[in-house]
Design a protein around this motif. Structure first.
Motif, PDB file in Angstrom:
ATOM      1  N   HIS A 157       0.803  -1.221   0.000  1.00  0.00           N
ATOM      2  CA  HIS A 157       0.000   0.000   0.000  1.00  0.00           C
ATOM      3  C   HIS A 157       0.840   1.277   0.000  1.00  0.00           C
ATOM      4  O   HIS A 157       0.317   2.362  -0.270  1.00  0.00           O
ATOM      5  N   ASP A 158       2.116   1.174   0.313  1.00  0.00           N
ATOM      6  CA  ASP A 158       3.000   2.343   0.254  1.00  0.00           C
ATOM      7  C   ASP A 158       4.437   1.845   0.092  1.00  0.00           C
ATOM      8  O   ASP A 158       5.160   1.662   1.073  1.00  0.00           O
ATOM      9  N   PRO A 159       4.873   1.620  -1.152  1.00  0.00           N
ATOM     10  CA  PRO A 159       6.193   1.019  -1.389  1.00  0.00           C
ATOM     11  C   PRO A 159       7.359   1.873  -0.907  1.00  0.00           C
ATOM     12  O   PRO A 159       8.466   1.351  -0.744  1.00  0.00           O
ATOM     13  N   GLU A 160       7.144   3.165  -0.668  1.00  0.00           N
ATOM     14  CA  GLU A 160       8.252   4.061  -0.368  1.00  0.00           C
ATOM     15  C   GLU A 160       8.483   4.274   1.126  1.00  0.00           C
ATOM     16  O   GLU A 160       9.498   4.837   1.516  1.00  0.00           O
ATOM     17  N   VAL A 161       7.531   3.878   1.954  1.00  0.00           N
ATOM     18  CA  VAL A 161       7.654   4.189   3.372  1.00  0.00           C
ATOM     19  C   VAL A 161       8.839   3.424   3.986  1.00  0.00           C
ATOM     20  O   VAL A 161       9.161   2.309   3.577  1.00  0.00           O
ATOM     21  N   TRP A 162       9.491   4.052   4.946  1.00  0.00           N
ATOM     22  CA  TRP A 162      10.617   3.430   5.659  1.00  0.00           C
ATOM     23  C   TRP A 162      10.082   2.407   6.646  1.00  0.00           C
ATOM     24  O   TRP A 162       9.188   2.698   7.442  1.00  0.00           O
ATOM     25  N   LEU A 163      10.650   1.211   6.650  1.00  0.00           N
ATOM     26  CA  LEU A 163      10.267   0.149   7.581  1.00  0.00           C
ATOM     27  C   LEU A 163      11.355  -0.010   8.639  1.00  0.00           C
ATOM     28  O   LEU A 163      12.520  -0.246   8.312  1.00  0.00           O
ATOM     29  N   HIS A 164      10.943   0.115   9.893  1.00  0.00           N
ATOM     30  CA  HIS A 164      11.905  -0.001  10.994  1.00  0.00           C
ATOM     31  C   HIS A 164      11.438  -1.061  11.982  1.00  0.00           C
ATOM     32  O   HIS A 164      10.255  -1.144  12.316  1.00  0.00           O
ATOM     33  N   ILE A 165      12.395  -1.849  12.453  1.00  0.00           N
ATOM     34  CA  ILE A 165      12.143  -2.865  13.478  1.00  0.00           C
ATOM     35  C   ILE A 165      12.888  -2.479  14.758  1.00  0.00           C
ATOM     36  O   ILE A 165      14.106  -2.258  14.730  1.00  0.00           O
ATOM     37  N   ASP A 166      12.160  -2.406  15.851  1.00  0.00           N
ATOM     38  CA  ASP A 166      12.790  -2.320  17.163  1.00  0.00           C
ATOM     39  C   ASP A 166      12.962  -3.756  17.655  1.00  0.00           C
ATOM     40  O   ASP A 166      12.002  -4.413  18.050  1.00  0.00           O
ATOM     41  N   ALA A 167      14.199  -4.247  17.586  1.00  0.00           N
ATOM     42  CA  ALA A 167      14.523  -5.613  18.022  1.00  0.00           C
ATOM     43  C   ALA A 167      15.485  -5.574  19.199  1.00  0.00           C
ATOM     44  O   ALA A 167      16.381  -6.412  19.320  1.00  0.00           O
ATOM     45  N   CYS A 168      15.297  -4.573  20.072  1.00  0.00           N
ATOM     46  CA  CYS A 168      16.176  -4.470  21.243  1.00  0.00           C
ATOM     47  C   CYS A 168      16.156  -5.763  22.050  1.00  0.00           C
ATOM     48  O   CYS A 168      17.191  -6.203  22.550  1.00  0.00           O
ATOM     49  N   TRP A 169      14.978  -6.369  22.189  1.00  0.00           N
ATOM     50  CA  TRP A 169      14.885  -7.687  22.812  1.00  0.00           C
ATOM     51  C   TRP A 169      15.040  -8.804  21.781  1.00  0.00           C
ATOM     52  O   TRP A 169      15.577  -9.872  22.070  1.00  0.00           O
ATOM     53  N   GLY A 170      14.554  -8.554  20.559  1.00  0.00           N
ATOM     54  CA  GLY A 170      14.489  -9.604  19.557  1.00  0.00           C
ATOM     55  C   GLY A 170      15.829 -10.104  19.056  1.00  0.00           C
ATOM     56  O   GLY A 170      15.888 -11.154  18.397  1.00  0.00           O
ATOM     57  N   LEU A 171      16.917  -9.375  19.364  1.00  0.00           N
ATOM     58  CA  LEU A 171      18.245  -9.898  19.029  1.00  0.00           C
ATOM     59  C   LEU A 171      18.411 -11.314  19.554  1.00  0.00           C
ATOM     60  O   LEU A 171      19.084 -12.146  18.932  1.00  0.00           O
ATOM     61  N   MET A 172      17.779 -11.601  20.673  1.00  0.00           N
ATOM     62  CA  MET A 172      17.879 -12.943  21.255  1.00  0.00           C
ATOM     63  C   MET A 172      17.438 -14.023  20.267  1.00  0.00           C
ATOM     64  O   MET A 172      18.005 -15.125  20.235  1.00  0.00           O
ATOM     65  N   CYS A 173      16.435 -13.709  19.438  1.00  0.00           N
ATOM     66  CA  CYS A 173      15.921 -14.704  18.494  1.00  0.00           C
ATOM     67  C   CYS A 173      16.974 -15.113  17.462  1.00  0.00           C
ATOM     68  O   CYS A 173      16.932 -16.226  16.938  1.00  0.00           O
ATOM     69  N   ALA A 174      17.895 -14.202  17.167  1.00  0.00           N
ATOM     70  CA  ALA A 174      18.925 -14.485  16.169  1.00  0.00           C
ATOM     71  C   ALA A 174      20.012 -15.397  16.716  1.00  0.00           C
ATOM     72  O   ALA A 174      20.834 -15.907  15.942  1.00  0.00           O
ATOM     73  N   LEU A 175      20.015 -15.626  18.017  1.00  0.00           N
ATOM     74  CA  LEU A 175      21.132 -16.317  18.648  1.00  0.00           C
ATOM     75  C   LEU A 175      20.871 -17.788  18.936  1.00  0.00           C
ATOM     76  O   LEU A 175      21.777 -18.499  19.357  1.00  0.00           O
ATOM     77  N   THR A 176      19.632 -18.247  18.737  1.00  0.00           N
ATOM     78  CA  THR A 176      19.329 -19.653  18.966  1.00  0.00           C
ATOM     79  C   THR A 176      18.472 -20.185  17.831  1.00  0.00           C
ATOM     80  O   THR A 176      17.485 -19.552  17.435  1.00  0.00           O
ATOM     81  N   PRO A 177      18.784 -21.359  17.314  1.00  0.00           N
ATOM     82  CA  PRO A 177      17.967 -21.956  16.248  1.00  0.00           C
ATOM     83  C   PRO A 177      16.510 -22.152  16.641  1.00  0.00           C
ATOM     84  O   PRO A 177      15.640 -22.231  15.770  1.00  0.00           O
ATOM     85  N   ARG A 178      16.225 -22.202  17.932  1.00  0.00           N
ATOM     86  CA  ARG A 178      14.841 -22.392  18.382  1.00  0.00           C
ATOM     87  C   ARG A 178      13.960 -21.184  18.067  1.00  0.00           C
ATOM     88  O   ARG A 178      12.726 -21.317  18.018  1.00  0.00           O
ATOM     89  N   LEU A 179      14.574 -20.022  17.842  1.00  0.00           N
ATOM     90  CA  LEU A 179      13.779 -18.809  17.651  1.00  0.00           C
ATOM     91  C   LEU A 179      14.027 -18.094  16.326  1.00  0.00           C
ATOM     92  O   LEU A 179      13.326 -17.127  16.020  1.00  0.00           O
ATOM     93  N   THR A 180      15.003 -18.534  15.547  1.00  0.00           N
ATOM     94  CA  THR A 180      15.348 -17.766  14.348  1.00  0.00           C
ATOM     95  C   THR A 180      14.180 -17.630  13.378  1.00  0.00           C
ATOM     96  O   THR A 180      14.086 -16.626  12.657  1.00  0.00           O
ATOM     97  N   HIS A 181      13.271 -18.587  13.369  1.00  0.00           N
ATOM     98  CA  HIS A 181      12.123 -18.497  12.463  1.00  0.00           C
ATOM     99  C   HIS A 181      11.255 -17.279  12.760  1.00  0.00           C
ATOM    100  O   HIS A 181      10.560 -16.768  11.881  1.00  0.00           O
ATOM    101  N   LEU A 182      11.285 -16.808  14.000  1.00  0.00           N
ATOM    102  CA  LEU A 182      10.479 -15.639  14.349  1.00  0.00           C
ATOM    103  C   LEU A 182      10.969 -14.378  13.641  1.00  0.00           C
ATOM    104  O   LEU A 182      10.214 -13.400  13.521  1.00  0.00           O
ATOM    105  N   LEU A 183      12.216 -14.385  13.189  1.00  0.00           N
ATOM    106  CA  LEU A 183      12.781 -13.211  12.518  1.00  0.00           C
ATOM    107  C   LEU A 183      12.680 -13.304  11.000  1.00  0.00           C
ATOM    108  O   LEU A 183      13.246 -12.451  10.298  1.00  0.00           O
TER     109      LEU A 183
END
Length: 495
Positions: free
Chosen positions: A265-291
């Motif tokens: 609906h708006d191809p130009e808008v900036w997309l930002h993720i606050d993953a201050c906590w979500g960095l944890m998901c990148a560190l274990t295979p049990r959670l990487t799918h969430l990212l």
């Protein structure tokens, strides 16, 4: 003046040994506070006039141990269960102490921080790789423009730079010309679960408070409502913000679906993720799918000091397109115009402390396998606490934990699930939290959230207590004890 030189090395080393010993004793204590005091008592104790006479470093340290240290909070206590900010990683503590002594300034590389600059770039590359952003080969990193991000002193700073980038993306040149049409720079955020920093950032950078809050379901965007908001605000939205671990329940949004909905609906808008906590998901295979889908977002904020047990304050803003940092670059002849001078790409930060070494040391010491093990232990601990809450009469859990946070309520006597008295429930839980804070024996966090799962009454605004499982010192016995304590306390503060 007492300064470090060969003549003062021995007494300085002796003093620093005492400081380290006291700090370690503080951090390894089970107590949340050594001594509790009111703000008025601390004001009377600490807000004196500047003394006329000088004191020795040893005298100053004695004053700190007598009048400051006893009242400091110990977030590394296993009874402090409100945040994840323990600052207890051993390698990181050693690196942090060294960084203070080394006194490197990452504003310039050649003469201010010859090696420190490259450890910071390494941290940025490691974080980018974990999140799925592409990195050039190490031998093709030719400048800070290839680093793909910046280290800041907290998630608020990282989110503010992200909003500056969103503004410049929406209207290039605003950095120089100023904001002339603030309604053009609207934000879309999820209702009731967002972090204050995003809205505040918009005001700090001159864009005002043109914020559209979109309803959530299960602490994630209602995608139909999101699509409606994006269409209605097309051309007047600079950024859509989503959370990979919101600041209340640590729920991870459906990132692919959010990105696809916005781009449709708006191809130009900036997309930002606050993953201050979500960095944890990148560190274990049990959670990487969430990212899945995070690589579709233009920018991501992560906080190693929340996730890696490193001391304050280490945050990073990572960018899908590293070149976008040029949108907010600075020029001054006080900053060397050299390839690796970070001062060119760090809005709001001039002198740049070597905080990234704390994250570098923790990540280097644990490696991928160690990081995964630590994260998995946290997940299991959170699940066990959730089970304890579910098994205890008079408590009700409000979220299904994606990561480490468990939000729950203590229910008042006579609670009728068919006709819940939300005001009475909130009054009880606010009174409980006030007593917890005043007594200082245990700490659980508190905030307001919508009852997105309908555990009490769908859509009601609730004031739960929150447990976070990040501290590795928290045992099952501590978890049982804090629930015993809260349950017993509730009998004293029944509304």
């Amino acid at each position: 003046m007492h300064v470090l030189n060969p003549d003062t090395l021995e007494p300085t080393a002796k003093l620093l040994h005492e400081v380290v010993a006291a700090g370690l004793e503080h951090k390894t204590s089970e107590d949340v506070y050594g001594t509790r005091a009111t703000p008025e008592q601390l004001q009377a104790l600490l807000l004196g006039d500047l003394p006329d006479a000088p004191s020795s470093p040893e005298q100053v340290w004695t004053e700190i141990t007598d009048t400051v240290l006893p009242y400091c909070v110990n977030m590394n206590s296993p009874r402090f269960m409100g945040f994840g900010d323990t600052g207890g990683d051993t390698a990181s503590l050693a690196a942090g102490l060294f960084a203070v002594l080394a006194q490197q300034n990452l504003i310039n590389q050649s003469f201010c921080s010859p090696s420190g600059t490259f450890t910071e770039i390494a941290v940025l590359r490691w974080l980018r790789g974990l999140l799925g952003y592409a990195n050039p080969p190490a031998d093709q990193v030719t400048s800070v423009w290839d680093a793909g991000g910046v280290i800041t002193y907290g998630g608020t700073g990282s989110n503010t730079v992200a909003m500056m980038l969103a503004r410049e993306h929406a209207a290039p040149g605003t950095l120089a010309a100023g904001v002339t049409d603030p309604e053009r720079f609207g934000l879309i955020v999820p209702r009731g679960i967002g972090h204050y920093s995003v809205k505040s950032a918009a005001t700090w950078i001159g864009c005002g408070t043109h914020v559209t809050e979109v309803d959530t379901r299960g602490f994630r965007y209602d995608l139909r409502a999101l699509a409606k908001a994006v269409k209605a605000r097309r051309g007047r939205t600079m950024a859509v913000v989503a959370y990979a671990g919101d600041s209340r329940t640590q729920t991870v949004d459906r990132l692919c679906a959010v990105a696809e909905t916005v781009r449709e609906h708006d191809p130009e808008v900036w997309l930002h993720i606050d993953a201050c906590w979500g960095l944890m998901c990148a560190l274990t295979p049990r959670l990487t799918h969430l990212l899945d889908g995070i690589e579709l977002f233009d920018s991501v904020t992560v906080d190693p000091h929340k996730v890696l047990n490193v001391p304050y304050g280490v945050s990073a803003l990572l960018l899908r397109d590293p070149a976008s940092l040029r949108l907010v670059s600075s020029y001054s002849d006080l900053i060397m115009q050299e390839d690796f001078a970070f001062g060119q790409v760090t809005p709001f930060i001039g002198t740049k402390e070597w905080t990234s070494l704390r994250a570098w040391a923790a990540m280097r010491a644990l490696g991928r396998q160690g990081l995964a093990q630590v994260m998995d232990e946290r997940l299991d601990r959170a699940r066990r606490f959730a089970d304890l809450v579910d098994a205890r009469p008079g408590l009700i859990r409000l979220n299904e934990p994606d990561m480490c946070a468990v939000a729950f309520l203590v229910l008042p006597a006579g609670h009728d699930p068919a006709r819940p008295d939300v005001d009475r429930i909130n009054t009880l839980n606010r009174a409980l939290h006030a007593r917890l804070m005043a007594e200082g024996r245990w700490h659980l966090h508190q905030f307001t959230i919508p009852d997105d799962l309908g555990r009490v009454r769908q859509g009601a605004v609730l004031a739960p207590l929150r447990f976070v499982s990040i501290n590795p010192r928290i045992t099952d016995e501590h978890m049982r004890q804090v629930l015993d304590y809260v349950t017993a306390l509730s009998q004293e503060v029944q509304p």
